[in-house]
Design a protein around this motif. Sequence first.
Motif, PDB file in Angstrom:
ATOM      1  N   ASN A  75     -22.020 -35.272 -11.039  1.00  0.00           N
ATOM      2  CA  ASN A  75     -20.949 -35.689 -10.233  1.00  0.00           C
ATOM      3  C   ASN A  75     -19.820 -36.658 -11.390  1.00  0.00           C
ATOM      4  OD1 ASN A  75     -21.264 -33.688  -8.636  1.00  0.00           O
ATOM      5  ND2 ASN A  75     -22.308 -34.942  -7.467  1.00  0.00           N
ATOM      6  N   TYR A  76     -20.604 -37.724 -12.088  1.00  0.00           N
ATOM      7  CA  TYR A  76     -20.000 -38.389 -12.902  1.00  0.00           C
ATOM      8  C   TYR A  76     -19.651 -38.200 -13.795  1.00  0.00           C
ATOM      9  CZ  TYR A  76     -19.561 -42.249 -16.522  1.00  0.00           C
ATOM     10  OH  TYR A  76     -19.697 -43.608 -16.804  1.00  0.00           O
ATOM     11  N   VAL A  77     -19.368 -37.239 -14.889  1.00  0.00           N
ATOM     12  CA  VAL A  77     -18.762 -36.702 -15.880  1.00  0.00           C
ATOM     13  C   VAL A  77     -17.731 -36.077 -14.891  1.00  0.00           C
ATOM     14  CG1 VAL A  77     -18.652 -34.806 -16.849  1.00  0.00           C
ATOM     15  CG2 VAL A  77     -20.789 -36.531 -17.384  1.00  0.00           C
ATOM     16  N   ILE A  78     -17.504 -35.362 -14.021  1.00  0.00           N
ATOM     17  CA  ILE A  78     -16.428 -34.943 -13.496  1.00  0.00           C
ATOM     18  C   ILE A  78     -15.754 -35.632 -12.739  1.00  0.00           C
ATOM     19  CG2 ILE A  78     -15.236 -33.449 -11.104  1.00  0.00           C
ATOM     20  CD1 ILE A  78     -17.931 -31.714 -10.956  1.00  0.00           C
ATOM     21  N   PHE A  79     -16.125 -36.758 -12.131  1.00  0.00           N
ATOM     22  CA  PHE A  79     -14.781 -37.891 -12.265  1.00  0.00           C
ATOM     23  C   PHE A  79     -14.479 -38.370 -13.385  1.00  0.00           C
ATOM     24  CE2 PHE A  79     -14.631 -42.707 -11.844  1.00  0.00           C
ATOM     25  CZ  PHE A  79     -13.331 -43.048 -10.611  1.00  0.00           C
ATOM     26  N   GLN A  80     -14.940 -39.201 -14.654  1.00  0.00           N
ATOM     27  CA  GLN A  80     -14.588 -39.405 -15.169  1.00  0.00           C
ATOM     28  C   GLN A  80     -13.589 -38.472 -16.316  1.00  0.00           C
ATOM     29  OE1 GLN A  80     -15.522 -42.409 -15.221  1.00  0.00           O
ATOM     30  NE2 GLN A  80     -15.718 -42.567 -17.232  1.00  0.00           N
ATOM     31  N   LEU A  81     -13.880 -36.991 -16.462  1.00  0.00           N
ATOM     32  CA  LEU A  81     -12.557 -36.473 -16.902  1.00  0.00           C
ATOM     33  C   LEU A  81     -11.433 -35.738 -16.166  1.00  0.00           C
ATOM     34  CD1 LEU A  81     -14.793 -33.078 -17.647  1.00  0.00           C
ATOM     35  CD2 LEU A  81     -14.368 -34.778 -19.269  1.00  0.00           C
ATOM     36  N   ALA A  82     -12.016 -36.361 -14.614  1.00  0.00           N
ATOM     37  CA  ALA A  82     -10.572 -36.545 -13.794  1.00  0.00           C
ATOM     38  C   ALA A  82      -9.930 -38.029 -14.818  1.00  0.00           C
ATOM     39  CB  ALA A  82     -10.470 -36.380 -12.936  1.00  0.00           C
ATOM     40  N   GLU A  83     -10.309 -38.835 -14.916  1.00  0.00           N
ATOM     41  CA  GLU A  83      -9.625 -39.665 -14.953  1.00  0.00           C
ATOM     42  C   GLU A  83      -9.246 -39.956 -16.459  1.00  0.00           C
ATOM     43  OE1 GLU A  83     -10.277 -43.770 -12.611  1.00  0.00           O
ATOM     44  OE2 GLU A  83      -9.683 -41.877 -12.101  1.00  0.00           O
ATOM     45  N   CYS A  84     -10.253 -39.561 -17.769  1.00  0.00           N
ATOM     46  CA  CYS A  84      -9.735 -39.157 -19.041  1.00  0.00           C
ATOM     47  C   CYS A  84      -8.197 -38.414 -18.920  1.00  0.00           C
ATOM     48  CB  CYS A  84      -9.851 -38.924 -19.624  1.00  0.00           C
ATOM     49  SG  CYS A  84     -11.681 -39.539 -20.670  1.00  0.00           S
ATOM     50  N   TYR A  85      -8.435 -37.407 -17.778  1.00  0.00           N
ATOM     51  CA  TYR A  85      -6.674 -36.814 -17.683  1.00  0.00           C
ATOM     52  C   TYR A  85      -5.985 -37.428 -16.865  1.00  0.00           C
ATOM     53  CZ  TYR A  85      -9.058 -32.399 -19.465  1.00  0.00           C
ATOM     54  OH  TYR A  85     -10.356 -31.131 -20.493  1.00  0.00           O
ATOM     55  N   ARG A  86      -6.332 -38.271 -16.396  1.00  0.00           N
ATOM     56  CA  ARG A  86      -4.919 -38.878 -15.758  1.00  0.00           C
ATOM     57  C   ARG A  86      -4.914 -40.101 -16.972  1.00  0.00           C
ATOM     58  NH1 ARG A  86      -4.908 -44.708 -13.912  1.00  0.00           N
ATOM     59  NH2 ARG A  86      -7.055 -44.314 -13.538  1.00  0.00           N
ATOM     60  N   LEU A  87      -5.410 -40.707 -17.480  1.00  0.00           N
ATOM     61  CA  LEU A  87      -4.863 -41.735 -18.245  1.00  0.00           C
ATOM     62  C   LEU A  87      -4.401 -41.207 -19.337  1.00  0.00           C
ATOM     63  CD1 LEU A  87      -7.448 -44.078 -17.726  1.00  0.00           C
ATOM     64  CD2 LEU A  87      -5.727 -44.180 -17.199  1.00  0.00           C
TER      65      LEU A  87
END
Length: 817
Positions: free
Chosen positions: A59-71
């Motif tokens: 779940n943490y990796v899913i969240f981090q991927l979302a943050e990366c794409y947003r940034l």
Amino acid sequence: MKSIQYISVIVFLIISTGIYAQSGKTAAADKAFRNHKYHKAIDTYKKIESKLKNEEDQNYVIFQLAECYRLINDTRRAESQYKRAIRVEYQKIDSLILLHYANVLKENEKYEEALEQYQAYQQYNPTDRRAEAGIRSCATALEWVASPTNHQIHLLKTINSRGSDFAPSYMGESYATLAFTSTRALATGKQKDDWTAQEFSDLFISRVDRKGKWSTPVLLDNKEEETHNYDVINTIANEGTPFFTKNFTKIYFTRCPNFKKEVSGCQIYTSTRVTNTWSKPKQLDFTGDTMNVYGHPALTNDELTIIFSAERKGGQGGRDLWMATRTSADGSFGNIINLGPEVNTPGDEVFPFLRNDTALYFSSDGHIGMGGLDIMKANKEGKSWTNVRNLKYPVNSSKDDFSMIFHPEKEKGFFASNRKGSRNDDIYSFYYPVIELFLNGTVKDKQNDTLIRDIKVKLTGMNGISSAVLTNKEGKYEFGKNKIAIEQEYLLTLSNNDYFTLKDTISTIGLASSKDFINDYELEPIPETPIVLPDILYDLGKWDLKPQYQDSLNGLIKTLEDNETLIIELGAHTDSRDTEESNDILSQRRARSVVDYLIIRGIDPERLVAKGYGERQARKLDKNIYRAGYDFLKEMVLDENFIGALPSNEVKEAAHALNRRTEFRVIGRDFVPKNKPRTTLNRDLYNSNNRIMPFEFHADSGYVQADSYLNGVKVLFTLKEESKPLIGLRQALRLYNKGLIERKDFIGNPEEVLAEGTIQNHAIFILKELSIANKVIKNVEIEVDNRLDFNFVIGTSTLFRFGVFTIDNESKELIFK
């Protein structure tokens, strides 16, 4: 928007010492993420995602991927990853995910889904103003698209590249040269930026010829061999966001150095033009050491004040706009001051631009907007920047819109955007078509329908600017295009010594195209004979002016206010059924009571003469009147002989009643107006006209508050200059429960708007009648605001619908002219 990512935040270099080393399978990806190497972090997270067995790690990796794409501004992929993270309820670990998810949905123009996420985030964080701004923006964005402004937008294809092109600035007195920031392949820095995966940025210039063709962009200044020593403007580091002084001899810009094995920030530099070269750039003192992050400079014309973007302690959150001042153009800037919560939000405020030192344009993702960064405008009032408003569609879009500049003398300029149709961050030109307004018409005599010459027609704007013309021999008047401006309310006054003054209002607020106002008028000539006032009835043998008949004098009061040089006689008449002496005394007292009332209402006593005529002047009718089943015809004289011959006592009584009258006639036209004295006599009576209405200042906010009537119910309104009509939930429910507003008055589905015994926040209804200052306007659109601190709020644009007004702070009066 990649431009903000490497111009206004720290640019981290790859450091081989492993200072961010972390144990665990996500350590390498986490290190890349912390170092803003989001493309590398994405690749690393994706490689390890399928290998993770622990659900928490997955779940943490899913969240981090979302943050990366947003940034990296890949909102499509960010939306997909946030959706996955919310499906596994990651918001229980970090509720901010809901806000980020809502923001990317809004950028992807999925406003209904975004609204749900803003509302969910508000449940977790009810005091975060970003939630409320997001909720409101979902509705307003659709409204703005449906009702676009008149701005014309064009993509500059010949200037833009496959990289990011943004932050334009005029360079040169002819305004034919444009400097801007670009990450195109010709940039001097050959390394790739780990955040953006693009070239490091440099400053480029392009020139437009007389045919409107732009030249191929070239580097602003330097030679190839000088790019590594930082003695020139363009180097191997990131340079961007140029600002040129008024005479174009000095440049201020942002630089994010690229020192080896060091963590670098961003600072503001300046350089001076010497002949055809630029001096060695100097860092501004207040930007401090290389760890600090400052950028996006904008200066006043005298170079004594600088506004810039930075993330500092004491701000509102995110990147804020700050200012600093100095005493000379070559001196050092002093203390740094935050522009305050009206400009800054918990989000980002970036790319400031000053227009004529009185208007501040900037971009924000924290104010109500369409998605991403929106371009805003604030006005300077004293030492503060206030009245922040969105420039709306089509200047703004669901994507990032930023770095707007204006031509100093025209309604045109440039800005950058990554909206649909852009390859990246691209530069767009804009212009606002010139709106030409004209006012013309004819003036006639109302009695004989003839055209009148030499009527003075005066046009006065709410900005205090006025102009006047005289009608010609054909009774025509005209105000040309330079006399009427947009976004104004005007008072039109027609006057002449032989006619009663006439006043009218004209509004240009909200006009998006040229218009020719054609207003014809008829003026009432000032008669030599008396004018009978509407019925004013007295008790038998009494002379007190009864309250219910005071309104009959409102027309006369307005006439006297509009015709400030007139002197009048107030004549009172009785019927013949008493002694002459008694009737003379009674009529004089009745005339005096009317004069006293007019004085209380603010009419100068030197303009008024009371005259009692008793029964000595029988009325001669100037029009046909039907009373008690009898036709009293024009030219009849109601003397004793005439009345005695009437067919019945009822008709005779009607004739006596017509004789009992109050008249006025003009006896002078040369009164010199002076300041009206304030009176303490019968304050309620003094204000019964409601064209001069009292107000109070709200104790905490200082806002003006006064009475209004919503469908006949008295409600205290609060005046906020830029506000649309808003009503608090309790007050709205009060109207609804009393049946003063109904289900059919609400816009939208009543089942949703009026669910669960309450009214949905931001619901809109149509109020049939709103009354202020004795004037009624109809079909007013009002929004319900559940968080409103006041019962009812309107802005000046709404109040101007009741007439041109001024605010007398000393006497606490709203004066409608």
